[in-house]
Structure formats: structure tokens, C-alpha cells
Write a protein that holds these residues in place. Structure first.
Motif, PDB file in Angstrom:
ATOM      1  N   GLU A 244       0.833  -1.209   0.000  1.00 54.26           N
ATOM      2  CA  GLU A 244       0.000   0.000   0.000  1.00 54.26           C
ATOM      3  C   GLU A 244       0.866   1.256   0.000  1.00 54.26           C
ATOM      4  N   GLN A 245       1.907   1.288   0.817  1.00 51.74           N
ATOM      5  CA  GLN A 245       2.772   2.465   0.890  1.00 51.74           C
ATOM      6  C   GLN A 245       3.592   2.637  -0.386  1.00 51.74           C
ATOM      7  N   ILE A 246       3.969   1.533  -1.006  1.00 52.84           N
ATOM      8  CA  ILE A 246       4.700   1.616  -2.271  1.00 52.84           C
ATOM      9  C   ILE A 246       3.797   2.202  -3.356  1.00 52.84           C
ATOM     10  N   ALA A 247       2.541   1.736  -3.396  1.00 53.96           N
ATOM     11  CA  ALA A 247       1.595   2.254  -4.391  1.00 53.96           C
ATOM     12  C   ALA A 247       1.362   3.753  -4.216  1.00 53.96           C
ATOM     13  N   LYS A 248       1.415   4.247  -2.982  1.00 53.94           N
ATOM     14  CA  LYS A 248       1.200   5.669  -2.702  1.00 53.94           C
ATOM     15  C   LYS A 248       2.499   6.475  -2.765  1.00 53.94           C
ATOM     16  N   ASN A 249       3.608   5.809  -3.135  1.00 55.07           N
ATOM     17  CA  ASN A 249       4.929   6.441  -3.201  1.00 55.07           C
ATOM     18  C   ASN A 249       5.391   6.977  -1.853  1.00 55.07           C
ATOM     19  N   GLN A 250       4.937   6.351  -0.793  1.00 56.10           N
ATOM     20  CA  GLN A 250       5.408   6.709   0.542  1.00 56.10           C
ATOM     21  C   GLN A 250       6.673   5.928   0.906  1.00 56.10           C
ATOM     22  N   LEU A 251       6.825   4.764   0.295  1.00 56.83           N
ATOM     23  CA  LEU A 251       7.995   3.918   0.471  1.00 56.83           C
ATOM     24  C   LEU A 251       8.419   3.359  -0.876  1.00 56.83           C
ATOM     25  N   SER A 252       9.660   2.950  -0.935  1.00 59.38           N
ATOM     26  CA  SER A 252      10.147   2.206  -2.089  1.00 59.38           C
ATOM     27  C   SER A 252      10.944   1.015  -1.558  1.00 59.38           C
ATOM     28  N   PHE A 253      11.574   0.248  -2.446  1.00 55.19           N
ATOM     29  CA  PHE A 253      12.340  -0.910  -1.979  1.00 55.19           C
ATOM     30  C   PHE A 253      13.394  -1.290  -2.994  1.00 55.19           C
TER      31      PHE A 253
END
Length: 297
Positions: A244-253
Motif C-alpha cells: 500500500e505504501q509503495i503504491a502511494k509512493n510513501q515507500l520504495s524498496f
């Protein structure tokens, strides 16, 4: 002849593989092989053609008909004479699975069986295993490399991808298949000490003499994610926990080379010698028959 030998024979017949049958039954492959050999010796038969994808011989097909009757009659008798009142199964699961994996399965179960309930108890992996052995739980869900224990049966559900989460602007954001040296002098937000993937991360860092700093240790993945979002460090977590956070660009990996970390699986653990209630078996069937597709990185 032990009824389990006929149950094992049926499973090998269906899987056409000792390895797959052993995984489904929660036994070592050697145990399955010995049980099949015992049946063959007892009846003086060759049950499988081992040169042809482990297919049943003609004698094997005949014995399978008897095995089906024997096993079905056994379970019918168990159901008839040992029937217990239905209770709410107690299920222990690690936080990552309780929060990010189980909800859609529980919803599917509840829609089908609105008059039944499941009781979930989030915990860490060692605690789930301990409580299973002490008969405090009816089922456990863990996330680890393949788990095996003589007292417990393991059902492997699916492989889970582990990733190193970072801020979107991190220089390694979006990179794949990286060498372990990229983690030199990194700062980490670590999960609790009993977490299997934390243990795996610390092992590979130590094995490759990678210097790193532990900023903090937390028992909650939600807290870990917040720390990473605020730029306090990196964290190794299951991909399902941060989608969810990756989709919102709040996190990456980013990811490391596959061979560095062992494969991690979502796994059901059950008592080998404890009857599974119909309510629990229905939930096990939902989990094992319709696993979500493994997320891709």
C-alpha cells in the motif's frame, strides 16, 4: 497395518511424487518412502513404476481401491464416534500474516459460514510454535524457511518475497538483485529478535563482514514502516506488508541477490495427532486451495 500407511499411499498416488506427498503430509521424504516400501513388502507388490513419473502399477491401482475404502471408513468412524461440539478454532499467526495476509481469507470464510467464527491471536513465530505444542492453539501460521517438527504437520501455502524498504529518494530505490556490499555502513530498523527474517538478515550481514548500525528494534511492522518513512534507516520486511505504501509512493524498496537469503514461505502448522475440527478444516482448505498469487518485485 497402520492406517497412516494407507493415507500416505493415497497421497503419493495423487501427487505422483514422494517429495510433494511428504510436503503435504508434513513428513520427511524418507518417512514417506519407508511407509510405501513397508506396504510393498507386506503385500509383496510393486505399487509404483518409478521410471515413469511415479505412476501406479496395475497392482497399485487395485490396492488404491482398497485404500480408499479403508481410509474413508476410518474417517467416517472417527466422525461418528468422536464427534465433538464445534468450537471457535484458536489460530495463532505472526503479525505480518495477521495484518496483511489473512483478512481476505477470513472474509471468504465468514461469507460462506456466517454462523461460525475464528479466533486469531497475533504473536511471534516461536510463541506460535510453542503454543501449538502445548495445545493452546488449534492452528498456527508462520512465515519462515520451510519448517519441520516431529510433533507438527506443515502445509506450505506460498512463497513470500522479502524486500529492503527505503524512502523513495534513496539512491538504491528500485534496484534489483544487488550484492550484499551495498549495505555496508547502513542503518537498520529491525523487527523483534524472534523474527525469522531478521535472523536471516543478521546472519548474511555477519557472514559477509558488513558493518551496520541498529537504529532501533520494534515488534510492530507498522512502527518499522513509519521509521523508514521518516528516514531513520532501512528495513527487511515481506513485500505484502508494504504494498500500500509503495503504491502511494510513501515507500520504495530494493532487493538483494536471490541466493543471499533463503526462500521464505507462508506455512500452516497443525498438530499431527490432534483431530482437526470441521470448522478449522474448512479454513485450512480455503487457505491451501486458493492461495493469492505471490506478489512480484
Amino acid at each position: 497395518m497402520d492406517i497412516q500407511y494407507f493415507i500416505t499411499f493415497r497421497e503419493v498416488s495423487r501427487c505422483q511424487s514422494l517429495t510433494r506427498a511428504a510436503e503435504r503430509l508434513g513428513y520427511a521424504q524418507s518417512t514417506v518412502s519407508i511407509q510405501i516400501q513397508t506396504l510393498e513388502k507386506h503385500y509383496n507388490l510393486k505399487l509404483f513404476d518409478r521410471t515413469n513419473k511415479f505412476k501406479l502399477t496395475e497392482s497399485g491401482l487395485q490396492l488404491l481401491q482398497f485404500a480408499d475404502s479403508i481410509v474413508n471408513a476410518y474417517f467416517d468412524a472417527e466422525e461418528h464416534f468422536n464427534k465433538e461440539p464445534e468450537t471457535n478454532p484458536a489460530i495463532g499467526a505472526i503479525e505480518a500474516l495477521s495484518t496483511y495476509f489473512l483478512p481476505p481469507y477470513y472474509q471468504a470464510y465468514h461469507r460462506k459460514y456466517m454462523d461460525r467464527n475464528l479466533s486469531f491471536y497475533p504473536s511471534n513465530e516461536l510463541d506460535v510454535i510453542r503454543k501449538m505444542k502445548q495445545n493452546e492453539l488449534d492452528m498456527g501460521l508462520i512465515l519462515s524457511p520451510y519448517f519441520s517438527d516431529p510433533e507438527l504437520k506443515t502445509i506450505q501455502i506460498r512463497e513470500e518475497k522479502l524486500v529492503i524498504v527505503c524512502q523513495p529518494e534513496h539512491p538504491l530505490s528500485g534496484e534489483r538483485n544487488l550484492h550484499i556490499s551495498v549495505l555496508q555502513n547502513s542503518s537498520f530498523i529491525l523487527t523483534e529478535k524472534d523474527c525469522a527474517y531478521r535472523t536471516a538478515l543478521e546472519r548474511i550481514l555477519d557472514e559477509h563482514d558488513i558493518s551496520y548500525q541498529i537504529v532501533t528494534e520494534m515488534g510492530s511492522i507498522e512502527c518499522v514502516k513509519q521509521c523508514v518513512m521518516y528516514g531513520m534507516g532501512l528495513a527487511l520486511v515481506p513485500l505484502i506488508a508494504v504494498q500500500e505504501q509503495i503504491a502511494k509512493n510513501q515507500l520504495s524498496f530494493f532487493t538483494l541477490k536471490d541466493e543471499l537469503l533463503p526462500s521464505f514461505y507462508t506455512q500452516i502448522i497443525l498438530h499431527k495427532n490432534k483431530r482437526v475440527s470441521s470448522s478449522l478444516q474448512e479454513f485450512v482448505d480455503i487457505l491451501s486451495t486458493h492461495p493469492n498469487q505471490a506478489v512480484s518485485a
